[in-house]
Motif scaffolding. Structure first.
Motif, PDB file in Angstrom:
ATOM      1  N   CYS A   1      36.037  44.362  12.208  1.00 43.24           N
ATOM      2  CA  CYS A   1      35.741  43.036  11.658  1.00 43.24           C
ATOM      3  C   CYS A   1      35.534  43.066  10.151  1.00 43.24           C
ATOM      4  O   CYS A   1      36.141  42.286   9.408  1.00 43.24           O
ATOM      5  N   VAL A   2      34.686  43.969   9.677  1.00 45.77           N
ATOM      6  CA  VAL A   2      34.425  44.063   8.238  1.00 45.77           C
ATOM      7  C   VAL A   2      35.662  44.544   7.486  1.00 45.77           C
ATOM      8  O   VAL A   2      36.098  43.921   6.509  1.00 45.77           O
ATOM      9  N   VAL A   3      36.237  45.632   7.937  1.00 46.86           N
ATOM     10  CA  VAL A   3      37.418  46.186   7.265  1.00 46.86           C
ATOM     11  C   VAL A   3      38.596  45.215   7.339  1.00 46.86           C
ATOM     12  O   VAL A   3      39.328  45.015   6.357  1.00 46.86           O
ATOM     13  N   GLY A   4      38.768  44.567   8.483  1.00 40.15           N
ATOM     14  CA  GLY A   4      39.870  43.627   8.651  1.00 40.15           C
ATOM     15  C   GLY A   4      39.750  42.419   7.748  1.00 40.15           C
ATOM     16  O   GLY A   4      40.741  41.961   7.165  1.00 40.15           O
ATOM     17  N   ALA A   5      38.533  41.886   7.622  1.00 37.53           N
ATOM     18  CA  ALA A   5      38.312  40.733   6.746  1.00 37.53           C
ATOM     19  C   ALA A   5      38.567  41.097   5.295  1.00 37.53           C
ATOM     20  O   ALA A   5      39.171  40.325   4.537  1.00 37.53           O
ATOM     21  N   TRP A   6      38.107  42.281   4.884  1.00 39.67           N
ATOM     22  CA  TRP A   6      38.331  42.717   3.510  1.00 39.67           C
ATOM     23  C   TRP A   6      39.818  42.930   3.240  1.00 39.67           C
ATOM     24  O   TRP A   6      40.327  42.579   2.170  1.00 39.67           O
ATOM     25  N   ALA A   7      40.538  43.470   4.225  1.00 41.84           N
ATOM     26  CA  ALA A   7      41.973  43.674   4.078  1.00 41.84           C
ATOM     27  C   ALA A   7      42.695  42.343   3.915  1.00 41.84           C
ATOM     28  O   ALA A   7      43.634  42.218   3.113  1.00 41.84           O
ATOM     29  N   ALA A   8      42.261  41.326   4.666  1.00 46.80           N
ATOM     30  CA  ALA A   8      42.867  39.995   4.546  1.00 46.80           C
ATOM     31  C   ALA A   8      42.606  39.394   3.173  1.00 46.80           C
ATOM     32  O   ALA A   8      43.469  38.743   2.585  1.00 46.80           O
TER      33      ALA A   8
ATOM     34  N   CYS B   1      42.185  41.033   0.372  1.00 42.19           N
ATOM     35  CA  CYS B   1      42.876  41.782  -0.679  1.00 42.19           C
ATOM     36  C   CYS B   1      44.391  41.857  -0.492  1.00 42.19           C
ATOM     37  O   CYS B   1      45.085  42.387  -1.360  1.00 42.19           O
ATOM     38  N   ALA B   2      44.894  41.330   0.614  1.00 48.49           N
ATOM     39  CA  ALA B   2      46.319  41.463   0.919  1.00 48.49           C
ATOM     40  C   ALA B   2      47.198  40.758  -0.114  1.00 48.49           C
ATOM     41  O   ALA B   2      46.832  39.709  -0.655  1.00 48.49           O
ATOM     42  N   GLN B   3      48.350  41.344  -0.377  1.00 47.08           N
ATOM     43  CA  GLN B   3      49.351  40.690  -1.211  1.00 47.08           C
ATOM     44  C   GLN B   3      49.868  39.450  -0.488  1.00 47.08           C
ATOM     45  O   GLN B   3      49.763  39.326   0.739  1.00 47.08           O
TER      46      GLN B   3
ATOM     47  N   ASN C   1      27.681  35.243   6.774  1.00 48.64           N
ATOM     48  CA  ASN C   1      27.601  34.878   5.361  1.00 48.64           C
ATOM     49  C   ASN C   1      28.598  35.668   4.525  1.00 48.64           C
ATOM     50  O   ASN C   1      29.187  35.153   3.575  1.00 48.64           O
ATOM     51  N   TRP C   2      28.787  36.936   4.873  1.00 46.70           N
ATOM     52  CA  TRP C   2      29.736  37.770   4.142  1.00 46.70           C
ATOM     53  C   TRP C   2      31.156  37.267   4.354  1.00 46.70           C
ATOM     54  O   TRP C   2      31.961  37.261   3.420  1.00 46.70           O
ATOM     55  N   LEU C   3      31.484  36.803   5.564  1.00 45.13           N
ATOM     56  CA  LEU C   3      32.807  36.257   5.831  1.00 45.13           C
ATOM     57  C   LEU C   3      33.050  34.993   5.014  1.00 45.13           C
ATOM     58  O   LEU C   3      34.153  34.755   4.505  1.00 45.13           O
ATOM     59  N   GLU C   4      32.004  34.177   4.869  1.00 48.79           N
ATOM     60  CA  GLU C   4      32.122  32.972   4.046  1.00 48.79           C
ATOM     61  C   GLU C   4      32.449  33.340   2.599  1.00 48.79           C
ATOM     62  O   GLU C   4      33.272  32.707   1.940  1.00 48.79           O
ATOM     63  N   PHE C   5      31.793  34.376   2.117  1.00 48.71           N
ATOM     64  CA  PHE C   5      32.057  34.878   0.769  1.00 48.71           C
ATOM     65  C   PHE C   5      33.493  35.391   0.644  1.00 48.71           C
ATOM     66  O   PHE C   5      34.201  35.092  -0.325  1.00 48.71           O
ATOM     67  N   ILE C   6      33.932  36.155   1.631  1.00 44.23           N
ATOM     68  CA  ILE C   6      35.283  36.716   1.626  1.00 44.23           C
ATOM     69  C   ILE C   6      36.329  35.599   1.604  1.00 44.23           C
ATOM     70  O   ILE C   6      37.359  35.687   0.925  1.00 44.23           O
ATOM     71  N   GLU C   7      36.061  34.528   2.338  1.00 48.75           N
ATOM     72  CA  GLU C   7      36.993  33.402   2.377  1.00 48.75           C
ATOM     73  C   GLU C   7      37.171  32.792   0.989  1.00 48.75           C
ATOM     74  O   GLU C   7      38.290  32.491   0.560  1.00 48.75           O
ATOM     75  N   GLU C   8      36.066  32.600   0.287  1.00 47.02           N
ATOM     76  CA  GLU C   8      36.155  32.006  -1.044  1.00 47.02           C
ATOM     77  C   GLU C   8      36.753  32.984  -2.044  1.00 47.02           C
ATOM     78  O   GLU C   8      37.556  32.600  -2.891  1.00 47.02           O
ATOM     79  N   LEU C   9      36.374  34.241  -1.943  1.00 49.12           N
ATOM     80  CA  LEU C   9      36.894  35.250  -2.862  1.00 49.12           C
ATOM     81  C   LEU C   9      38.406  35.390  -2.737  1.00 49.12           C
ATOM     82  O   LEU C   9      39.121  35.485  -3.739  1.00 49.12           O
ATOM     83  N   GLY C  10      38.893  35.391  -1.511  1.00 54.55           N
ATOM     84  CA  GLY C  10      40.313  35.604  -1.273  1.00 54.55           C
ATOM     85  C   GLY C  10      41.131  34.343  -1.137  1.00 54.55           C
ATOM     86  O   GLY C  10      42.352  34.410  -0.975  1.00 54.55           O
ATOM     87  N   GLY C  11      40.462  33.166  -1.170  1.00 54.79           N
ATOM     88  CA  GLY C  11      41.190  31.919  -0.999  1.00 54.79           C
ATOM     89  C   GLY C  11      41.835  31.816   0.360  1.00 54.79           C
ATOM     90  O   GLY C  11      42.973  31.355   0.517  1.00 54.79           O
ATOM     91  N   ILE C  12      41.113  32.263   1.398  1.00 50.63           N
ATOM     92  CA  ILE C  12      41.654  32.280   2.756  1.00 50.63           C
ATOM     93  C   ILE C  12      40.670  31.607   3.710  1.00 50.63           C
ATOM     94  O   ILE C  12      39.534  31.297   3.338  1.00 50.63           O
TER      95      ILE C  12
ATOM     96  N   LYS D   1      40.739  36.628  -7.243  1.00 54.10           N
ATOM     97  CA  LYS D   1      41.308  37.680  -8.079  1.00 54.10           C
ATOM     98  C   LYS D   1      41.187  39.065  -7.453  1.00 54.10           C
ATOM     99  O   LYS D   1      41.809  40.000  -7.918  1.00 54.10           O
ATOM    100  N   LYS D   2      40.358  39.174  -6.420  1.00 50.35           N
ATOM    101  CA  LYS D   2      40.251  40.384  -5.612  1.00 50.35           C
ATOM    102  C   LYS D   2      40.036  41.640  -6.444  1.00 50.35           C
ATOM    103  O   LYS D   2      40.753  42.620  -6.337  1.00 50.35           O
ATOM    104  N   GLN D   3      39.035  41.595  -7.324  1.00 52.49           N
ATOM    105  CA  GLN D   3      38.802  42.705  -8.222  1.00 52.49           C
ATOM    106  C   GLN D   3      37.641  43.586  -7.789  1.00 52.49           C
ATOM    107  O   GLN D   3      37.216  44.454  -8.531  1.00 52.49           O
ATOM    108  N   VAL D   4      37.041  43.329  -6.592  1.00 53.24           N
ATOM    109  CA  VAL D   4      35.921  44.144  -6.153  1.00 53.24           C
ATOM    110  C   VAL D   4      36.345  45.006  -4.982  1.00 53.24           C
ATOM    111  O   VAL D   4      37.351  44.735  -4.346  1.00 53.24           O
TER     112      VAL D   4
END
Length: 221
Positions: free
Chosen positions: A104-111, A113-115, A160-171, A218-221
């Motif tokens: 779940c964590v790794v998959g969300a982060w991969a989504a 940061c994905a091209q 909460n982390w998933l909510e952050f990931i959504e905004e960070l990645g625009g997904i 911008k996926k810089q983290v």
């Protein structure tokens, strides 16, 4: 220094698990905030292999990796156990805890940061893992039985982390209608007093990114 120290980062989904466990056990501890952009000598001393948080220091001896630390806490302080006593039930909790971190964590982060040409497939893969977790949660109030336990602490910072990931990645990863059990469980979890007082919020994570020039998408983290 006291008998127990936690070297952590206040916005880390992995670090808050450790504080929740110690609070649940009623263990006093000293919290040491780590600047992950400029790692301290104490972090490098106590976790020279991975050089990351969290680290629990108990009587001068360090324990690293959040799932390992949670088990150490439960075995060291017997009051308010967070792992089941039954070996099989304990193995089930361990399995799902690793599923959360490794899928779940790794998959969300991969989504996140994905091209662009890989994003749709990465989102689909992340949602598949979240769907499996949602089915496991079903309509449970607590994931390990009748009270707050190990798996609750592991899953707890995920929404909460998933909510952050959504905004960070625009997904978009999580829809309450698509994952109703995870959504309902999270609403109940966030109302628990020891959780309320120490949980990373998505807005704080976003503000951190903006402060240090890590703008969403911008996926810089």
């Amino acid at each position: 220094m006291g008998e127990v120290q936690v070297i952590g980062a206040s916005l880390s989904l992995f670090c808050c698990r450790i504080e929740w466990a110690l609070k649940l056990k009623g263990i006093e501890y000293e919290y040491i905030e780590e600047d992950l952009r400029n790692k301290s000598s104490i972090l490098l001393q106590y976790n020279p292999v991975h050089k990351k948080v969290p680290v629990l220091v108990h009587k001068g001896k360090p324990v690293a990796e959040s799932l390992v630390i949670l088990e150490y806490i439960d075995e060291t302080w017997k009051q308010n156990p967070i792992l089941p006593a039954d070996p099989y039930e304990k193995s089930v909790v361990r399995f799902w805890s690793r599923f959360v971190d490794e899928k779940c964590v790794v998959g969300a982060w991969a989504a996140c940061c994905a091209q662009e040409h890989e994003k749709e497939e990465a989102i689909k893969s992340a949602q598949e893992s979240l769907g499996i977790l949602d089915k496991q949660i079903e309509s449970k109030k607590f994931l390990g039985g009748e009270k707050l336990g190990f798996l609750d602490l592991v899953v707890g910072s995920l929404p909460n982390w998933l909510e952050f990931i959504e905004e960070l990645g625009g997904i978009k990863l999580v829809d309450p209608e698509k994952f109703p059990s995870l959504h309902a469980w999270a609403q109940n979890f966030f109302e628990i007093p020891i959780i309320k007082e120490r949980i990373p919020m998505a807005k704080d994570l976003i503000n951190y990114c903006k402060t240090y020039g890590l703008e969403p998408n911008k996926k810089q983290v």
